[in-house]
Design an enzyme around this catalytic site. Structure first.
Site, PDB file in Angstrom:
ATOM      1  N   ASN A  35     -10.465  -0.302   9.246  1.00 24.96           N
ATOM      2  CA  ASN A  35      -9.220   0.376   8.890  1.00 24.96           C
ATOM      3  C   ASN A  35      -8.999   1.525   9.868  1.00 24.96           C
ATOM      4  O   ASN A  35      -9.912   2.312  10.109  1.00 24.96           O
ATOM      5  CB  ASN A  35      -9.295   0.936   7.468  1.00 24.96           C
ATOM      6  CG  ASN A  35      -9.550  -0.137   6.438  1.00 24.96           C
ATOM      7  OD1 ASN A  35      -8.650  -0.853   6.051  1.00 24.96           O
ATOM      8  ND2 ASN A  35     -10.796  -0.269   6.000  1.00 24.96           N
ATOM      9  N   GLU A  54     -14.342  -5.734   8.286  1.00 21.02           N
ATOM     10  CA  GLU A  54     -13.036  -5.320   8.799  1.00 21.02           C
ATOM     11  C   GLU A  54     -13.089  -3.866   9.226  1.00 21.02           C
ATOM     12  O   GLU A  54     -14.071  -3.161   8.973  1.00 21.02           O
ATOM     13  CB  GLU A  54     -11.949  -5.496   7.732  1.00 21.02           C
ATOM     14  CG  GLU A  54     -12.149  -4.608   6.513  1.00 21.02           C
ATOM     15  CD  GLU A  54     -11.058  -4.808   5.470  1.00 21.02           C
ATOM     16  OE1 GLU A  54     -10.391  -5.859   5.481  1.00 21.02           O
ATOM     17  OE2 GLU A  54     -10.882  -3.895   4.641  1.00 21.02           O
ATOM     18  N   GLU A  57       0.798  -1.220   0.000  1.00 26.33           N
ATOM     19  CA  GLU A  57       0.000   0.000   0.000  1.00 26.33           C
ATOM     20  C   GLU A  57       0.838   1.281   0.000  1.00 26.33           C
ATOM     21  O   GLU A  57       0.297   2.379   0.135  1.00 26.33           O
ATOM     22  CB  GLU A  57      -0.926   0.017   1.216  1.00 26.33           C
ATOM     23  CG  GLU A  57      -1.939  -1.116   1.251  1.00 26.33           C
ATOM     24  CD  GLU A  57      -2.859  -1.015   2.451  1.00 26.33           C
ATOM     25  OE1 GLU A  57      -3.860  -0.292   2.357  1.00 26.33           O
ATOM     26  OE2 GLU A  57      -2.573  -1.657   3.467  1.00 26.33           O
ATOM     27  N   SER A  78     -10.674   9.573  -1.569  1.00 24.98           N
ATOM     28  CA  SER A  78     -10.847   8.473  -0.612  1.00 24.98           C
ATOM     29  C   SER A  78     -12.190   8.574   0.100  1.00 24.98           C
ATOM     30  O   SER A  78     -12.797   9.649   0.184  1.00 24.98           O
ATOM     31  CB  SER A  78      -9.712   8.473   0.408  1.00 24.98           C
ATOM     32  OG  SER A  78      -8.462   8.262  -0.221  1.00 24.98           O
ATOM     33  N   SER A  91      -6.273  -2.536   1.223  1.00 26.36           N
ATOM     34  CA  SER A  91      -6.466  -2.145  -0.174  1.00 26.36           C
ATOM     35  C   SER A  91      -6.788  -3.318  -1.083  1.00 26.36           C
ATOM     36  O   SER A  91      -6.550  -3.270  -2.287  1.00 26.36           O
ATOM     37  CB  SER A  91      -5.235  -1.394  -0.709  1.00 26.36           C
ATOM     38  OG  SER A  91      -5.073  -0.184  -0.027  1.00 26.36           O
TER      39      SER A  91
END
Length: 324
Positions: A288, A286, A14, A297, A164
């Site tokens: 982040n 999940e 990433e 983003s 990612s």
């Protein structure tokens, strides 16, 4: 005037995305309040990159830089490293040891959330719904029949500690399973295999903003590909719809769950959790803790929808870091 070290790069696949996030933070910070510095962190070098793109080594003893005959020190670190060592607790532990304020969560929370298997296991007793899963470590015997009997087809094969969508495969047949496992092992020596959940995918940003834990407007993910892979995330192969096209009852349920998770894990700083809504039930995929911070983003899109500008978003993170 606060001196802010913006760390970017990292040791994972990433790193290119991280460099873009870090550059946006550098370009955005208010120069009347902050003096930002770009710090590139890679396996073979930790360096300060000045305005002429010259590199100066970072002294890891105290995270300082010898620059033009002077010792350059920092008041706070803005963490823009996705993946290891910025999102898995390694740098958090280092900064905590040298008593350096930083914008991300603490070392334990970072390590736990980066490890999908461990995080999901911690949350299950609290009633957080997750997909049916099967775990593998590199070197384990692979029994495709047992795996499929557990999780069914199609299923997802994921590296346990990566982001990612690197190394993730959607598997439709028994024959594809072993190959997908090999692909995942290129990213991590631990693997998570999960049942396919057919539903609406959403991304939920939860942050501490000016002392209050808030849920940002939810984003709906509509991928042109078979799932929300790297192309969908970064190469325009998806629609990211903010706010998500979900009813108010589901929205309230997801917001409650997202805040509950944030508080259970004793989170701080940024977080962005991914859910699949099946019927009226959200299933957590999940979390982040150093999400992408470019203007394209998801978290910055959500902040913009909430009328929080990028300068305010980044300023808030620094202010809270300095208050820890």
């Amino acid at each position: 005037m606060k001196h802010v070290a913006i760390i970017m790069g990292g040791y994972s696949s990433e790193f290119e995305i991280s460099l873009k996030s870090g550059q946006v933070v550098f370009d955005t910070l208010d120069r009347t309040t902050y003096t930002p510095y770009k710090i590139h962190i890679f396996r073979d070098k930790w360096v300060y990159v000045d305005e002429h793109n010259e590199e100066f080594p970072v002294d890891k003893n105290d995270f300082s830089v010898s620059y033009k005959g002077q010792k350059l020190t920092f008041d706070v670190v803005f963490n823009a490293i996705h993946g290891t060592p910025g999102e898995d607790g390694l740098l958090q532990a280092y900064f905590e040891l040298i008593d350096m304020p930083h914008t991300s969560c603490n070392a334990y929370q970072a390590a736990l959330t980066m490890n999908k298997r461990d995080m999901l296991s911690v949350l299950k007793p609290y009633g957080i719904k997750t997909a049916i899963s099967y775990y593998l470590n590199e070197g384990d015997d692979i029994n495709p029949e047992a795996i499929i009997q557990r999780v069914g087809l199609p299923c997802f094969v994921k590296p346990n500690r990566s982001g990612s969508s690197f190394g993730i495969s959607k598997v439709h047949t028994t024959e594809e399973l072993v190959q997908a496992i090999e692909v995942a092992y290129k990213e991590d020596n631990e693997i998570l295999i999960e049942s396919f959940l057919k539903g609406t995918e959403v991304s939920v940003g939860v942050i501490n903003y000016r002392g209050d834990v808030i849920v940002l407007p939810i984003t709906e993910i509509v991928s042109e590909n078979d799932f929300f892979d790297y192309e969908a995330k970064y190469l325009g192969k998806s629609q990211e719809i903010t706010p998500a096209r979900i009813d108010d009852v589901i929205k309230a349920k997801i917001e409650d769950i997202a805040v509950k998770i944030y508080r259970i894990l004793k989170m701080d700083g940024f977080s962005r959790s991914e859910f699949i809504i099946v019927g009226d039930t959200p299933f957590l995929l999940e979390m982040n803790t150093v999400p992408g911070l470019t203007r394209e983003s998801i978290l910055p899109q959500q902040a913009a929808e909430a009328k929080i500008s990028l300068p305010d978003l980044f300023d808030n993170a620094i202010v809270l870091a300095l208050q820890k």
